[in-house]
Each structure stands twice: as C-alpha cells, then as structure tokens.
Design an enzyme around this catalytic site. Structure first.
Site, PDB file in Angstrom:
ATOM      1  N   GLU A 246      24.422  62.838 101.747  1.00 12.84           N
ATOM      2  CA  GLU A 246      23.899  63.771 102.792  1.00 12.84           C
ATOM      3  C   GLU A 246      24.684  63.086 104.163  1.00 12.84           C
ATOM      4  O   GLU A 246      25.027  63.898 105.056  1.00 12.84           O
ATOM      5  CB  GLU A 246      22.472  63.835 102.983  1.00 12.84           C
TER       6      GLU A 246
ATOM      7  N   HIS B 222      24.556  75.417 104.143  1.00  3.68           N
ATOM      8  CA  HIS B 222      24.779  74.008 104.029  1.00  3.68           C
ATOM      9  C   HIS B 222      25.063  73.533 102.696  1.00  3.68           C
ATOM     10  O   HIS B 222      25.952  72.537 102.492  1.00  3.68           O
ATOM     11  CB  HIS B 222      23.252  73.418 104.381  1.00  3.68           C
TER      12      HIS B 222
ATOM     13  N   SER C 184      27.860  69.718 107.945  1.00  2.00           N
ATOM     14  CA  SER C 184      27.211  71.260 108.005  1.00  2.00           C
ATOM     15  C   SER C 184      26.620  71.335 109.227  1.00  2.00           C
ATOM     16  O   SER C 184      25.948  72.406 109.449  1.00  2.00           O
ATOM     17  CB  SER C 184      26.567  71.586 106.780  1.00  2.00           C
TER      18      SER C 184
ATOM     19  N   HIS D 122      28.262  70.545 100.645  1.00  2.00           N
ATOM     20  CA  HIS D 122      28.324  69.850  99.242  1.00  2.00           C
ATOM     21  C   HIS D 122      29.399  70.292  98.311  1.00  2.00           C
ATOM     22  O   HIS D 122      29.793  69.344  97.653  1.00  2.00           O
ATOM     23  CB  HIS D 122      27.130  70.147  98.626  1.00  2.00           C
TER      24      HIS D 122
HETATM   25 CO    CO Z   1      22.289  68.736 101.397  1.00  2.00          CO
END
Ligand code: CO
Ligand code: PHE
Length: 298
Positions: free
Chosen positions: A192, A146, A211, A151
């Site tokens: 997010e 993730h 993700s 990110h």
């Molecule tokens: Co995150």
C-alpha cells in the site's frame, strides 16, 4: 467458535471492520459467492461514473512522472483507455497472459482469510463500485479506482506478482499463527505505501500512494515523513495510521530484494518480533539511517 475456514465464507453481509465512519459499508454482499467474488455488472455503471473514473485516472496519471517507479508507469497502460471503467474480464485476459494473475469482482472489503485465499490463487479482488463525486479527493474505503489503478499495474511485473501470491499463502499461515496484525503491517508498508530507491531518487510503488491525489507527492518529496530502509522486523514492529498521510515510509532497493527478504519462514520471525517493543508511526530509532529523497540509498 468459527474456525478460520468458516470465517472466509461469505454469509451475505459486510464483514465487521475496525473504526467507525459516517457511511454504512457499501457493497452487495448478498449476491456474492461463498468466496466473496461476484459479477462486475459492467453495464450497471452510469455515464457519470465512467466520467468520474476518467477524471480520477487523468489526475493521477498526470502526476506519475518523477513520482512513480518506472515499472508502474510502463504497466499502467495495460488498464486501457481511461474513458471508461475497465471491464474486469478483458483486463484479466491481458493479466493472465503476462503473469497468470486475474482480477475478480468483490462487493468491497472482505475478511482477511478470504482475501489471503484469493491472493494465494493469483486472484486479485477488486471492489466493483466507484466512489461518489464528493469523494473525489479522499475516500476511506477502497473503491474500484483505488483497486484497479493502484494495485493492478504491478501485477504485470513478474517478481511483484509472485510476491503478492506468496503474501496470500503467508497470510493463511499467519491466521493459524495468530500473526495477522504483524503481517498486515508488511502489506501496509509495502503493497500500500511502499517506496523504492532508483538511480533518479525515491519513487512510489505502493497502491495507497499511487491512487492518492495528495499523498503521492507527499510520500516522495515532502521533508516531513521518515523514510526508512526496508527491514522486515522493523516493519512488523511499526504501527501505522489509517486516517492521515503516513509518518513513516519504508524504501526497498528492488522487487527482488523484497521477494528474497520475505521468502523465509516467518514462524520464528513472528516470535522474535513479539519479543521486541512496538514502534510508533513516525518514530526513528537511535542511529537509524534514513533515506534521502534525491539519491538512491543515500
Ligand atoms: Co489497496
Ligand atoms: N515467508 C512468509 C511465511 O513463511 C510468507 C510470505 C511471503 C509473507 C511473502 C509475505 C510476503 O509466512
């Protein structure tokens, strides 16, 4: 009482997190430094872990066309060949050349203040461990997949990179103003779970959606969730769900818009937000225009 600087210092144990799970928090906090960073210990990953990472990567990468924004699709290549979990030092070198960011290894979730302090220094904390094969479809805590896949690609984008640093600095200030909960909503609904309007339609830029095996498609295409135009105060008033797909997504027009809208001093904004009622996840305000999925800004 600990002041906020003390709270940012690793005492060798996992931070207290909200909610309860079956699993104790993973991660070796005892060997991390005071700022929670430590070694990636790349050679400790097993062949099975590299293979699980590759399968996660390939499943997600195959879903990106038509669902992820172009900036993400272009930048995901920087993660390198998916056959192995990337080496953080090699990735940091590339990232530093592009935007002067770097990635640093952390044992897992870290306290807010420590997290903000790293972002403010343009250091992105990446969890060193990978999920288990049983967590292929769903994981509660962030893991290396993730954190890296979700990110790191957009940290190669200069405007988004500056936004993340500003967020870190803003977080340190929010801690002093007791406004972390309001600021966390901004992170949640942008970094997010953010969506962006493009001439081809709505696309994802948030790491939590990018993700996720199922939520990427859901966030961009499903008729169920509400998609609301980005509005700073609206976001700070909106609760969010941590254990299901989001009921509301916020849609920006551009990273420049996001950066400009969050540049002003939040001190009076926190005050204004506190005077207004909170909004439930999924609720739509009377007369509020929603964003259609097929055309930008409609
Ligand atoms: Co995150
Ligand atoms: N402008 C915000 C403040 O004064 C800082 C910030 C910038 C927060 C970007 C989030 C994102 O607190």
């Amino acid at each position: 009482m600990l002041d906020s600087a003390d709270k940012a210092v690793n005492q060798g144990v996992a931070p207290v997190t909200y909610g309860q799970g079956e699993r104790p928090p993973r991660g070796d906090y005892a060997s991390a430094r005071a700022d929670y960073t430590g070694e990636q210990r790349w050679s400790d990953y097993t062949p099975q872990e590299h293979d699980l990472y590759r399968r996660l990567y390939e499943r997600q990468a195959s879903q990106l066309p038509g669902l992820a924004c172009d900036e993400f699709i272009e930048a995901v290549e920087h993660l390198g060949h998916p056959a192995q979990i990337p080496r953080f030092d090699e990735l940091s070198e590339k990232l530093h050349r592009a935007t002067t960011w770097e990635v640093v290894a952390v044992p897992g979730l870290i306290p807010e203040e420590a997290f903000f302090a790293l972002l403010a220094q343009r250091k992105f904390p990446v969890t060193r461990w990978l999920r288990t094969p049983e967590e292929f479809d769903y994981i509660v805590e962030p893991d290396v997949f993730h954190d890296l896949f979700g990110h790191v690609p957009l940290l190669f984008n200069p405007v988004f990179a500056d936004y993340m640093q500003a967020y870190g600095a803003g977080g340190l200030k929010a801690s002093r103003l007791d406004a972390c909960e309001l600021l966390a909503r901004l992170y949640w609904y942008t970094v997010e779970f953010g969506l962006i309007a493009t001439p081809q339609g709505v696309r994802a830029y948030g790491a939590g959606v990018l993700s996720s095996a199922g939520e990427l498609q859901h966030s961009v295409r499903s008729p169920e969730p509400s998609r609301v135009h980005f509005d700073l105060q609206r976001i700070m008033r909106t609760r969010y769900k941590i254990d299901s797909y989001q009921a509301t997504y916020f849609v920006i027009d551009s990273f420049d818009q996001l950066f400009a809208a969050t540049a002003p001093d939040f001190t009076p904004i926190y005050r204004a937000v506190r005077e207004q009622p909170e909004i439930e996840a999924g609720a739509v305000l009377p007369g509020e225009p929603l964003v259609g999925v097929d055309c930008a800004g409609a």
